[in-house]
Design a protein around this motif. Structure first.
Motif, short mmCIF file in Angstrom:
data_model
loop_
_atom_site.label_atom_id
_atom_site.label_comp_id
_atom_site.label_asym_id
_atom_site.label_seq_id
_atom_site.Cartn_x
_atom_site.Cartn_y
_atom_site.Cartn_z
N HIS B 107 -32.48 -9.57 -17.73
CA HIS B 107 -31.71 -9.17 -18.91
C HIS B 107 -32.18 -10.00 -20.08
N CYS B 108 -32.26 -9.38 -21.27
CA CYS B 108 -32.73 -10.12 -22.44
C CYS B 108 -31.75 -9.93 -23.60
N ALA B 109 -31.38 -11.02 -24.27
CA ALA B 109 -30.45 -10.94 -25.40
C ALA B 109 -30.62 -12.15 -26.30
N PRO B 110 -30.30 -11.98 -27.61
CA PRO B 110 -30.38 -13.13 -28.52
C PRO B 110 -29.19 -14.08 -28.33
N VAL B 111 -28.09 -13.55 -27.75
CA VAL B 111 -26.90 -14.37 -27.56
C VAL B 111 -26.43 -14.26 -26.11
N ILE B 112 -26.11 -15.42 -25.52
CA ILE B 112 -25.56 -15.44 -24.17
C ILE B 112 -24.14 -15.97 -24.24
N ALA B 113 -23.20 -15.24 -23.63
CA ALA B 113 -21.82 -15.73 -23.55
C ALA B 113 -21.54 -16.01 -22.08
N ILE B 114 -21.41 -17.28 -21.74
CA ILE B 114 -21.07 -17.63 -20.36
C ILE B 114 -19.55 -17.61 -20.25
N ALA B 115 -19.04 -16.61 -19.51
CA ALA B 115 -17.59 -16.49 -19.28
C ALA B 115 -17.38 -16.55 -17.78
N GLY B 116 -17.95 -17.58 -17.19
CA GLY B 116 -18.05 -17.68 -15.72
C GLY B 116 -16.83 -18.24 -15.01
N GLY B 117 -15.75 -18.49 -15.73
CA GLY B 117 -14.51 -18.93 -15.07
C GLY B 117 -14.70 -20.18 -14.23
N LEU B 118 -14.20 -20.15 -13.01
CA LEU B 118 -14.33 -21.30 -12.11
C LEU B 118 -15.68 -21.26 -11.41
N GLY B 119 -16.45 -20.22 -11.69
CA GLY B 119 -17.77 -20.08 -11.08
C GLY B 119 -17.91 -18.72 -10.44
N SER B 120 -19.09 -18.51 -9.88
CA SER B 120 -19.42 -17.23 -9.28
C SER B 120 -18.73 -17.12 -7.92
N PHE B 121 -18.04 -16.01 -7.69
CA PHE B 121 -17.32 -15.84 -6.42
C PHE B 121 -18.30 -15.61 -5.28
N GLU B 122 -18.29 -16.52 -4.33
CA GLU B 122 -19.19 -16.40 -3.19
C GLU B 122 -18.42 -16.53 -1.88
N PRO B 123 -18.95 -15.94 -0.79
CA PRO B 123 -18.21 -15.95 0.47
C PRO B 123 -17.97 -17.35 1.01
N ARG B 124 -16.80 -17.55 1.61
CA ARG B 124 -16.53 -18.82 2.28
C ARG B 124 -17.16 -18.77 3.66
N LYS B 125 -17.96 -19.77 3.95
CA LYS B 125 -18.69 -19.77 5.22
C LYS B 125 -18.04 -20.71 6.22
N PRO B 126 -17.71 -20.21 7.41
CA PRO B 126 -17.10 -21.10 8.40
C PRO B 126 -18.09 -22.17 8.86
N PRO B 127 -17.59 -23.37 9.18
CA PRO B 127 -18.50 -24.45 9.58
C PRO B 127 -18.98 -24.26 11.03
N ILE B 128 -19.95 -23.35 11.22
CA ILE B 128 -20.52 -23.13 12.55
C ILE B 128 -21.99 -23.58 12.48
N LYS B 129 -22.42 -24.30 13.49
CA LYS B 129 -23.77 -24.86 13.50
C LYS B 129 -24.83 -23.74 13.36
N ASP B 130 -25.83 -23.97 12.52
CA ASP B 130 -26.95 -23.04 12.33
C ASP B 130 -26.55 -21.68 11.76
N LEU B 131 -25.35 -21.59 11.23
CA LEU B 131 -24.89 -20.31 10.68
C LEU B 131 -25.91 -19.76 9.69
N GLU B 132 -26.40 -20.66 8.81
CA GLU B 132 -27.30 -20.20 7.76
C GLU B 132 -28.62 -19.65 8.30
N PHE B 133 -29.06 -20.18 9.43
CA PHE B 133 -30.30 -19.69 10.05
C PHE B 133 -30.17 -18.19 10.40
N TYR B 134 -28.96 -17.79 10.78
CA TYR B 134 -28.77 -16.40 11.24
C TYR B 134 -28.39 -15.44 10.11
#
Ligand SMILES: Cc1cc2nc3c(=O)[nH]c(=O)nc-3n(C[C@H](O)[C@H](O)[C@H](O)COP(=O)(O)OP(=O)(O)OC[C@H]3O[C@@H](n4cnc5c(N)ncnc54)[C@H](O)[C@@H]3O)c2cc1C
Ligand code: FES
Lengths: 107, 350
Positions: B107-134
């Protein structure tokens, strides 16, 4: 002040912060931690909807039973133990003098 | 490449209202959000809960507030890039900014408005070993294409609406569906809970409670799960594992864009226009910080309004903008619509 109680909060690095908490301002433990710049997020603002305020109770104080909402949220939280509670559901009251809590890992 | 006047990162209430204020100044907007729907916290965390401090609404449901904002900005035809995370910001030689998402949309623009609140909503990942590998090898946190699970053995985990809804949906597609949750009670719409109960009674799905995945097994991809069911360890052969534990906001990549960050928020100049330390990049709503900052919807609306005035001057330095009341000049949409106050009738009385 006479209405204040003392609460000990152990952060994620194991450091104990001793906080003086007013009991006449309708505050909960999540709000107290946030106001004291401790790393408790409180994303849902205290509605038992996010578990970002989970803590472990490490002293032997008596607590009222968990509400259904709190139980349901803790059932979906991570790193939950027997002594887990949501700090936002703990109302600061004079019977909590000397309370010791540990902040749960982020998750 | 998507081109616009103001590129808004975050389609929460602040980002949405920015489209309106920009539109009044005839500036076009495009919104990026990691969520598949607009509305930010109001849509993701508390759509069915009431808000009492929106001026002139004694009470309004957060979901209805978002609906009304969408209605209000419709004439200004904003563009949307939804379900994508803005990950990088670059400045071009002609003073424009390029923002790229995790899926490579530019995306290209002369003005950027960051209205990102508390941040980008991302999934909560359970603490299981090697989860990210899968991840993408059988582990998914969001179901974008249900067809992917056709004829697969699927295990879902979670106790809320999304776990229930996807169990119901996938039952008709996958060859087997297992839902597991740490306790017997589910927190979801009564209707969904009852339907899941029916499927279980009919033996069309397997329900494991209280249960928790403790380990994922498989050399290249998910092949089986080790589950603690009622204190007993069981092994479950499956092709896919879908943990559905809700979303959590993370400031994420924005923190590395060279912006001044303080307490997980972006520092702005509140005495003027909510601009950050990068000229042409503004931060408004919950994502910014300044002395006395309050994270409230009405404060976000105010910040968006002032920010658009400054953006106009940046885009058209030679033009002078004079504030006009909407009652007086009406609202001219980019869709050709023109809302206007009715003229008084002047008629003589004989
Ligand atoms: C339970 C609850 C109750 C509340 N009650 C009230 C109330 O009564 N009154 C009140 O005024 N306020 C209330 N609030 C606060 C209010 O919801 C926030 O102030 C408001 O949502 C902020 O709007 P925003 O648009 O700035 O940010 P948000 O609503 O947080 O939206 C930001 C959006 O940006 C997206 N985003 C962030 N970074 C990226 C990226 N890099 N790429 C893509 N997308 C990104 C996020 O996914 C999100 O959708 C409440 C909040 C909660 C949680
Ligand atoms: S602040 Fe969200 S559960 Fe306590």
């Amino acid at each position: 002040m006479s209405n204040d109680i003392t609460i000990h909060v152990i952060d994620r690095d194991g450091i104990t912060h001793t906080l003086s908490a007013p009991t006449d301002m309708n505050l909960n433990l999540m709000e107290l931690c946030k106001a004291s710049d401790l790393p408790v997020e409180g994303i849902c603002g205290g509605m038992a909807l996010c578990a970002s305020c989970q803590c472990y109770i490490e002293s032997s104080h008596n607590f009222p039973q968990q509400s259904e909402d709190e139980e349901a949220m803790l059932a979906e939280a991570f790193y939950v133990k027997e002594n887990s509670r949501l700090a936002c559901q703990i109302h600061l009251h004079s019977n909590l003098e000397g309370l010791v809590v540990r902040i749960a890992p982020e998750g | 490449m998507i081109k616009t006047d103001i590129l808004i990162i975050g389609a929460g209430p602040t980002g949405l209202f920015t489209v309106f204020e920009a539109g009044l100044l005839q500036l076009k907007c495009h919104l990026i959000d990691s969520l598949p729907i607009p509305g930010g916290q109001c849509a993701e965390i508390y759509p069915k809960k009431p808000i009492y401090d929106i001026p002139s609404h004694p009470e309004i449901l957060a979901g209805d507030l978002v609906e009304k904002l969408l209605q209000q900005i419709k004439p200004f035809q904003p563009g949307y890039t939804l379900g994508e995370v803005a990950i990088s910001l670059e400045k071009t030689e002609d003073n424009q900014y390029i923002v790229t998402t995790d899926k490579g949309t530019r995306h290209c623009a002369p003005v950027i408005a960051i209205a990102g609140g508390l941040g980008s909503f991302e999934p909560r990942k359970p603490p299981i070993k090697d989860l990210e590998f899968y991840e993408n090898k059988g582990v998914e946190y969001m179901i974008k294409d249900p067809e992917k699970f056709r004829n697969q053995n699927v295990v879902l985990a979670g106790g809320g609406d999304s776990a229930l809804d996807w169990t119901l949906f996938l039952e008709g597609i996958a060859s087997s569906v297992t839902l597991l949750h740490r306790r017997n009670e589910f927190r979801g719409a009564l209707d969904s809970v009852e339907k899941v109960q029916q499927l279980k009674n009919q033996g069309r799905i397997q329900l494991l409670t209280p249960a928790e995945v403790i380990q994922i097994e498989g050399t290249e991809k998910v092949e089986s799960l080790l589950i603690n069911h009622n204190g007993e360890e069981i092994k479950k052969i499956c092709d896919a594992f879908i943990p559905l534990f809700g979303l959590t906001p993370k400031l994420g990549p924005i923190a590395d864009w060279g912006l001044e960050i303080e307490k997980n928020a972006i520092k702005v100049d509140n005495s003027l226009d909510y601009q950050t330390n990068l000229p042409g990049v503004y931060a408004i709503g919950d994502v910014n910080t300044y002395p006395g900052k309050l994270k409230l919807i009405l404060c976000g609306f105010h910040e968006a309004t002032l920010m658009c005035q400054s953006a106009f001057q940046r885009i058209y330095p030679e033009k002078k903008n004079v504030l006009k009341y909407t009652t007086v000049s009406g609202v001219k949409g980019f869709d050709g619509s023109h809302k206007q106050a009715q003229k008084a009738t002047i008629k003589s009385i004989e």
